[in-house]
Design an enzyme around this catalytic site. Structure first.
Site, mmCIF file in Angstrom:
data_model
loop_
_atom_site.group_PDB
_atom_site.id
_atom_site.type_symbol
_atom_site.label_atom_id
_atom_site.label_comp_id
_atom_site.label_asym_id
_atom_site.label_seq_id
_atom_site.Cartn_x
_atom_site.Cartn_y
_atom_site.Cartn_z
ATOM 1 N N GLN A 135 -69.149 122.160 32.675
ATOM 2 C CA GLN A 135 -68.000 122.308 33.567
ATOM 3 C C GLN A 135 -67.151 123.524 33.220
ATOM 4 O OE1 GLN A 135 -68.472 119.900 31.320
ATOM 5 N NE2 GLN A 135 -66.559 119.032 30.553
ATOM 6 N N TYR A 136 -67.454 124.187 32.118
ATOM 7 C CA TYR A 136 -66.739 125.414 31.756
ATOM 8 C C TYR A 136 -67.477 126.661 32.245
ATOM 9 C CZ TYR A 136 -64.691 121.977 28.582
ATOM 10 O OH TYR A 136 -64.105 120.850 28.060
ATOM 11 N N HIS A 176 -59.537 124.453 40.401
ATOM 12 C CA HIS A 176 -58.781 125.618 39.936
ATOM 13 C C HIS A 176 -59.719 126.616 39.249
ATOM 14 C CE1 HIS A 176 -59.136 124.126 35.810
ATOM 15 N NE2 HIS A 176 -58.766 122.945 36.269
ATOM 16 N N ARG A 193 -51.871 125.586 36.758
ATOM 17 C CA ARG A 193 -53.142 126.279 37.017
ATOM 18 C C ARG A 193 -53.700 125.942 38.395
ATOM 19 N NH1 ARG A 193 -54.230 122.421 33.103
ATOM 20 N NH2 ARG A 193 -55.783 120.821 33.592
ATOM 21 N N HIS A 204 -58.798 119.157 40.373
ATOM 22 C CA HIS A 204 -59.477 119.224 39.076
ATOM 23 C C HIS A 204 -60.924 118.765 39.232
ATOM 24 C CE1 HIS A 204 -55.499 119.500 37.042
ATOM 25 N NE2 HIS A 204 -55.107 118.631 37.964
#
Length: 443
Positions: free
Chosen positions: A91-92, A119, A201, A375
């Protein structure tokens, strides 16, 4: 004629034919007080399995006048690392293309679009404790592997929570792309309705999207962030269920499988460093976070091998599946509120929901474009509510499928930074789809 740079405007920086779902099928779904009924959801899942096209794309750095020519799309973020490395960050991972966008079938045109977007790339969250893990590794009396020599003069310098410059750019470019694809839906008097969940964010990502959208229109249209949903109460853009499992047992199981060899190596290469299995994960996470923040390769990337990053990626897959995905009975429930809002927009009917929807806030049904910023955990909950990515085999928290081609649930493909789900409502005159015209939906 001067070119427009994203960095001058953004904020928050610290035709193949595809089957589509008839709208009438959505209208016929039975409803309960909490959302689509069990049988209705199963029907929707079944139809979606036959009738959706899921795609995501990625964009290169903006360096040409917006009104001269389209920019080429990129398969990786500009951080000096190969795309295949960036795909192993779960997920990064940064947003990247998964496939080409297919125009609507002949005889159809998009009459409404709904975008649910994560985001942009961020700095570590408060409480992630990456700095503490780095400090524990640096406490070693000496370093016996040259790959760790950089730690002799290293200084941890990552901010917390906010967008990185790259993350701000991602949302700006997403706004540009959205205008180019759906400009026929907007006018100065018919603007996108934009919402954001209420942390900086997410709010800044929404704001950067509106700036990119306006820039792509040569400032003929000026959307704004219309609504910020507080995260101090339930909202449809923030999965927050106190009684829901966080997937910790499954995450801990996989951590216990893949980290011991790395823990042994680090303790040998950095004598006297009092690091733990969780520290190993955090040190690996420094690779994507620092690379995306600085837009150059982090030295932490060089400590670990490709196979080891595949294990790191799988940790994220396990987390998302058992946190708000199919592996948690309360996972899909957290996406019901947004799905009910989506149904209301698609059908132009008042929202029917008793979960997270806030009836005290304006919720227009007369727009042609709706854009919501959220998110990744909320996105996963929405996907599972809709029946998307419904894998035939759950991720095993004790053994990873060795061949990536056989792994169906991958966070890097579903919820990368700035990843989005796009739901198009189509008005069709063609008889090619069902033998008659009508309204259809595709994802």
């Amino acid at each position: 004629m001067s070119s427009l740079s994203w960095s001058d405007k953004v904020v928050g920086m610290a035709s193949e034919k595809h089957p589509v779902l008839p709208l009438s099928a959505i209208l016929s779904l039975p409803q309960t007080q909490t959302g689509p009924g069990r049988h209705g959801l199963l029907a929707l899942v079944s139809l979606l399995a036959l009738g959706v096209f899921v795609y995501c794309e990625s964009f290169a750095r903006l360096n040409v006048p917006l009104w001269i020519k389209p920019r080429k799309l990129s398969y990786s973020a500009p951080v000096g690392l190969p795309a295949k490395v960036q795909r192993r960050w779960g997920q990064y991972s940064p947003y990247f293309r998964e496939g080409e966008y297919a125009p609507p079938p002949e005889g159809c045109e998009v009459s409404q679009v709904n975008i649910l977007q994560r985001h942009g790339a961020r700095y570590p969250n408060e409480g992630d404790d990456y700095d503490k893990s780095v400090s524990r590794l640096m406490s070693a009396k000496k370093f016996l592997d040259p790959k760790l020599d950089f730690l002799k003069h290293y200084k941890y310098d990552l901010q917390e929570e906010s967008l990185t410059p790259l993350g701000a750019e991602q949302s700006f470019e997403a706004g540009i792309e959205a205008f180019r694809r759906y400009s026929h839906l907007v006018t100065p008097h018919m603007l996108p309705f934009v919402r954001a969940s209420g942390v900086s964010r997410v709010i800044n990502s929404a704001g950067n999207w509106t700036v990119g959208f306006a820039a792509a229109s040569k400032h003929h249209v000026h959307p704004a962030v219309d609504q910020i949903l507080s995260e101090s109460v339930n909202n449809t853009l923030n999965a927050d269920c106190p009684n829901s499992d966080e997937g910790d047992p499954e995450k801990d199981s996989w951590l216990a499988v893949f980290t011991p060899p790395l823990l042994k190596y680090l303790r040998k290469a950095a004598p006297k460093a009092k690091i733990t299995k969780k520290d190993v994960h955090n040190l690996m996470a420094m690779c994507p976070f620092e690379s995306l923040a600085l837009q150059k390769p982090s030295p932490f990337c060089g400590i670990f091998k490709a196979k080891e990053f595949a294990n790191f990626e799988y940790y994220g897959d396990v987390e998302k599946y058992y946190k708000t995905g199919y592996g948690n009975a309360l996972g899909p429930i957290q996406g019901v509120g947004y799905v009910n809002e989506l149904l209301a927009r698609l059908t132009n009917q008042p929202v029917q929901d008793q979960t997270q929807h806030n009836f005290s806030l304006p919720f227009p049904l007369d727009r042609t474009m709706y854009v919501d910023f959220t998110h990744e955990n909320s996105q996963v909950a929405v996907f599972t509510t809709l029946g998307l990515f419904n894998v035939s085999k759950a991720p095993d928290p004790e053994k990873m499928e060795e061949k990536p081609s056989k792994r169906e649930w991958m966070a890097s493909r579903m919820v990368p930074f700035s990843g989005r789900m796009v739901v198009e409502k189509l008005a069709c005159k063609s008889e090619e789809l069902t033998g008659k015209g009508g309204e259809f939906v595709r994802i």
